[in-house]
Enzyme design. Structure first.
Site, PDB file in Angstrom:
ATOM      1  N   HIS A  73       2.845  63.231 -16.585  1.00 47.43           N
ATOM      2  CA  HIS A  73       1.581  63.018 -16.531  1.00 47.43           C
ATOM      3  C   HIS A  73       0.739  63.905 -17.514  1.00 47.43           C
ATOM      4  O   HIS A  73      -0.345  63.512 -17.891  1.00 47.43           O
ATOM      5  CB  HIS A  73       0.769  63.144 -15.322  1.00 47.43           C
ATOM      6  CG  HIS A  73       1.258  61.701 -14.372  1.00 47.43           C
ATOM      7  ND1 HIS A  73       0.540  61.239 -13.634  1.00 47.43           N
ATOM      8  CD2 HIS A  73       2.272  61.181 -14.472  1.00 47.43           C
ATOM      9  CE1 HIS A  73       1.139  60.239 -12.844  1.00 47.43           C
ATOM     10  NE2 HIS A  73       2.449  60.255 -13.544  1.00 47.43           N
ATOM     11  N   ASP A  74       1.376  65.142 -17.896  1.00 47.86           N
ATOM     12  CA  ASP A  74       0.693  65.995 -19.117  1.00 47.86           C
ATOM     13  C   ASP A  74       0.974  65.220 -20.462  1.00 47.86           C
ATOM     14  O   ASP A  74       0.102  65.115 -21.258  1.00 47.86           O
ATOM     15  CB  ASP A  74       1.576  67.217 -18.989  1.00 47.86           C
ATOM     16  CG  ASP A  74       0.748  68.319 -19.975  1.00 47.86           C
ATOM     17  OD1 ASP A  74      -0.389  67.942 -20.081  1.00 47.86           O
ATOM     18  OD2 ASP A  74       1.344  69.376 -20.365  1.00 47.86           O
ATOM     19  N   VAL A  77      -0.887  62.207 -21.752  1.00 44.98           N
ATOM     20  CA  VAL A  77      -2.415  62.335 -21.954  1.00 44.98           C
ATOM     21  C   VAL A  77      -2.767  63.409 -23.202  1.00 44.98           C
ATOM     22  O   VAL A  77      -2.667  64.512 -23.057  1.00 44.98           O
ATOM     23  CB  VAL A  77      -3.234  62.387 -20.705  1.00 44.98           C
ATOM     24  CG1 VAL A  77      -4.754  62.611 -21.005  1.00 44.98           C
ATOM     25  CG2 VAL A  77      -2.736  61.428 -19.782  1.00 44.98           C
ATOM     26  N   GLY A  79      -0.992  64.446 -25.516  1.00 36.89           N
ATOM     27  CA  GLY A  79       0.347  65.085 -25.734  1.00 36.89           C
ATOM     28  C   GLY A  79       0.780  65.993 -24.643  1.00 36.89           C
ATOM     29  O   GLY A  79      -0.119  66.410 -23.777  1.00 36.89           O
ATOM     30  N   SER A  83      -3.088  70.045 -20.301  1.00 33.95           N
ATOM     31  CA  SER A  83      -4.510  69.386 -20.098  1.00 33.95           C
ATOM     32  C   SER A  83      -4.516  68.969 -18.578  1.00 33.95           C
ATOM     33  O   SER A  83      -5.780  68.952 -17.930  1.00 33.95           O
ATOM     34  CB  SER A  83      -4.862  68.160 -20.988  1.00 33.95           C
ATOM     35  OG  SER A  83      -4.007  67.007 -20.940  1.00 33.95           O
ATOM     36  N   GLU A  95      -8.449  65.784 -15.633  1.00 36.59           N
ATOM     37  CA  GLU A  95      -7.764  64.544 -15.639  1.00 36.59           C
ATOM     38  C   GLU A  95      -7.172  64.473 -13.985  1.00 36.59           C
ATOM     39  O   GLU A  95      -6.679  63.351 -13.728  1.00 36.59           O
ATOM     40  CB  GLU A  95      -6.339  64.441 -16.512  1.00 36.59           C
ATOM     41  CG  GLU A  95      -6.967  64.487 -17.514  1.00 36.59           C
ATOM     42  CD  GLU A  95      -5.501  65.039 -18.828  1.00 36.59           C
ATOM     43  OE1 GLU A  95      -4.412  65.074 -18.427  1.00 36.59           O
ATOM     44  OE2 GLU A  95      -6.181  65.299 -19.896  1.00 36.59           O
ATOM     45  N   ASN A 101      -3.514  59.948 -10.658  1.00 39.51           N
ATOM     46  CA  ASN A 101      -3.465  61.285 -10.179  1.00 39.51           C
ATOM     47  C   ASN A 101      -3.965  61.808  -8.953  1.00 39.51           C
ATOM     48  O   ASN A 101      -3.509  62.322  -8.239  1.00 39.51           O
ATOM     49  CB  ASN A 101      -3.897  62.287 -11.410  1.00 39.51           C
ATOM     50  CG  ASN A 101      -2.998  62.208 -12.670  1.00 39.51           C
ATOM     51  OD1 ASN A 101      -1.984  61.826 -12.619  1.00 39.51           O
ATOM     52  ND2 ASN A 101      -3.682  62.541 -13.796  1.00 39.51           N
ATOM     53  N   ASP A 254      14.061  56.686  -3.654  1.00 36.10           N
ATOM     54  CA  ASP A 254      15.671  56.336  -3.672  1.00 36.10           C
ATOM     55  C   ASP A 254      16.029  56.858  -2.295  1.00 36.10           C
ATOM     56  O   ASP A 254      16.384  57.837  -2.022  1.00 36.10           O
ATOM     57  CB  ASP A 254      16.353  57.246  -4.886  1.00 36.10           C
ATOM     58  CG  ASP A 254      17.659  57.434  -4.710  1.00 36.10           C
ATOM     59  OD1 ASP A 254      18.424  56.849  -3.680  1.00 36.10           O
ATOM     60  OD2 ASP A 254      18.393  57.913  -5.470  1.00 36.10           O
ATOM     61  N   ASP A 262      20.655  61.704  -9.237  1.00 40.09           N
ATOM     62  CA  ASP A 262      21.884  60.864  -9.757  1.00 40.09           C
ATOM     63  C   ASP A 262      21.510  59.560 -10.069  1.00 40.09           C
ATOM     64  O   ASP A 262      20.489  59.288 -10.407  1.00 40.09           O
ATOM     65  CB  ASP A 262      22.864  60.652  -8.500  1.00 40.09           C
ATOM     66  CG  ASP A 262      22.095  60.279  -7.140  1.00 40.09           C
ATOM     67  OD1 ASP A 262      20.913  59.398  -7.421  1.00 40.09           O
ATOM     68  OD2 ASP A 262      22.722  60.100  -5.885  1.00 40.09           O
TER      69      ASP A 262
END
Ligand code: HEM
Length: 344
Positions: A73-74, A77, A79, A83, A95, A101, A254, A262
């Site tokens: 998630h960094d 947005v 790059g 942020s 953000e 988020n 999972d 895995d």
């Protein structure tokens, strides 16, 4: 709507989104990252991050998942520039309240802990963006996943973008074409997308994000493989149908090996038991010929999955924009720009 016209409009929508996003892409030139960036300025940074992550994962394996998601998630947005870590202030809208988020993205305290250890060893040297990137690699490795070398040298942004966070982060109820276009926009391929989605081999999702999947309210483009009855009834007992009730109840992404990195995530998709619509679409969407083949490949070949996951994580970690290199800094507190800390 007939399936053929649905297909036509979705393909059209996909192409429009993909081309419009590609034309506004960030500067994705090779970032000036190297493996030995801190070799003389902070030689033990990798050890420090590893030690803290070991404690965090030992105390709760979920912490591994939180940090991996935080990294993604960094990077999606403006790059990988830290942020996402910034708190709201009077002058900066962070953000953390973006739709994907809010009440969902966690792991900030883990990063704070690592940062304070790193600062006490080498003050003002290591960026928060690098810390998140290294911590994500360690997180994966500590729960059984692959190891890869992490290029470093990122700068922390002095800005954040709630708007871009709302626009760029994929959602569980988004169709496959739209999700693909969000990855293409970041310079990530369909193969990267399927491999990186394998991060859902660990961690949890909240009822709010899988309600439409288990009560059939999702406008799917899948030739749906139905979920198994036992799994479905278990999920329904965790997640009530009425919106607003039990929204934050969680279930493992999972269910076979929830704390182990895995390839069982892909095997689950092949049985129709993907928890999120976006997961199951990788295998079942009518637009997912390529994604389905990749799911089948990773389901039978864990080594190929590990190799591709590691490569794609490096690629995702290299998403940068020229601005953060030109105007960025090394934040002393990951939650605030340095000028704010000095003036307080
Ligand atoms: C392909 C598009 C993706 C979509 C639509 C998506 C969506 C989601 C959603 C809705 C959740 C549950 C959040 C909640 O209920 O609070 C989640 C969890 C998670 N995602 Fe993704 N995700 C995607 C790709 C990725 C990628 C590329 C990574 C990392 C490489 C990642 C890592 C994780 C992890 C580790 C969790 C579990 C977090 C936890 O335990 O709280 N996801 N994702």
């Amino acid at each position: 709507m007939a399936l053929s016209s649905l297909k036509f409009f979705s393909i059209l929508q996909f192409l429009i989104i993909a081309f419009s996003m590609l034309s506004t892409r960030l500067n994705a030139d090779d970032p000036p990252l190297t493996l030995d960036y801190y070799a003389s300025s902070c030689p033990f940074v990798f050890d420090i991050v590893r030690r803290v992550m070991e404690c965090e994962v030992l105390s709760d394996p979920r912490n591994a998942a939180l940090v991996v998601r935080l990294h993604m998630h960094d990077c999606f947005v403006q790059g990988c520039d830290g942020s996402v870590l910034m708190d709201d202030t009077v002058t900066l809208k962070g953000e953390k309240k973006a739709s994907q988020n809010l009440q969902s993205l966690k792991g900030f305290r883990t990063i704070d802990r690592i940062k304070s250890m790193v600062e006490s060893e080498c003050p003002g040297i290591v960026s928060c963006a690098d810390i998140v990137t290294i911590a994500a690699r360690d997180a994966v490795m500590l729960v059984g996943g692959p190891y890869w070398d992490v290029p470093v040298g990122r700068k922390d942004a002095r800005t954040a973008s709630l708007e871009l966070a709302n626009a760029n982060l994929p959602a569980a109820d988004e169709g496959l074409p739209s999700i693909v276009s969000k990855f293409l926009y970041q310079g990530l391929s369909v193969t990267d997308m399927v491999a990186l989605s394998g991060a859902h081999t660990i961690g949890m999702a909240r009822c709010q994000n899988f309600r439409s999947r288990i009560y059939g309210d999702f406008e799917s483009t899948s030739d749906r493989s139905p979920m198994s009855e036992i799994y479905l009834s278990r999920l329904r007992s965790t997640c009530p149908a009425a919106p607003g009730s039990g929204d934050n109840n969680v279930s493992a992404l999972d269910y076979v090996t929830p704390n182990l990195f895995d390839n069982s995530y892909y095997q689950i998709l092949m049985t129709g038991d993907g928890l999120l619509n976006s997961d199951q679409e990788l295998y079942s969407s009518i637009f997912g010929v390529e994604t389905k083949q990749l799911v089948q490949c990773y389901a039978v070949d864990p080594l190929e999955f590990f190799k591709q996951f590691a490569d794609s994580m490096v690629k995702m970690g290299n998403i940068t924009n020229a601005d953060s290199f030109a105007t960025g800094e090394v934040r002393r507190n990951c939650r605030f720009v340095n000028s704010l800390i000095r003036s307080e």
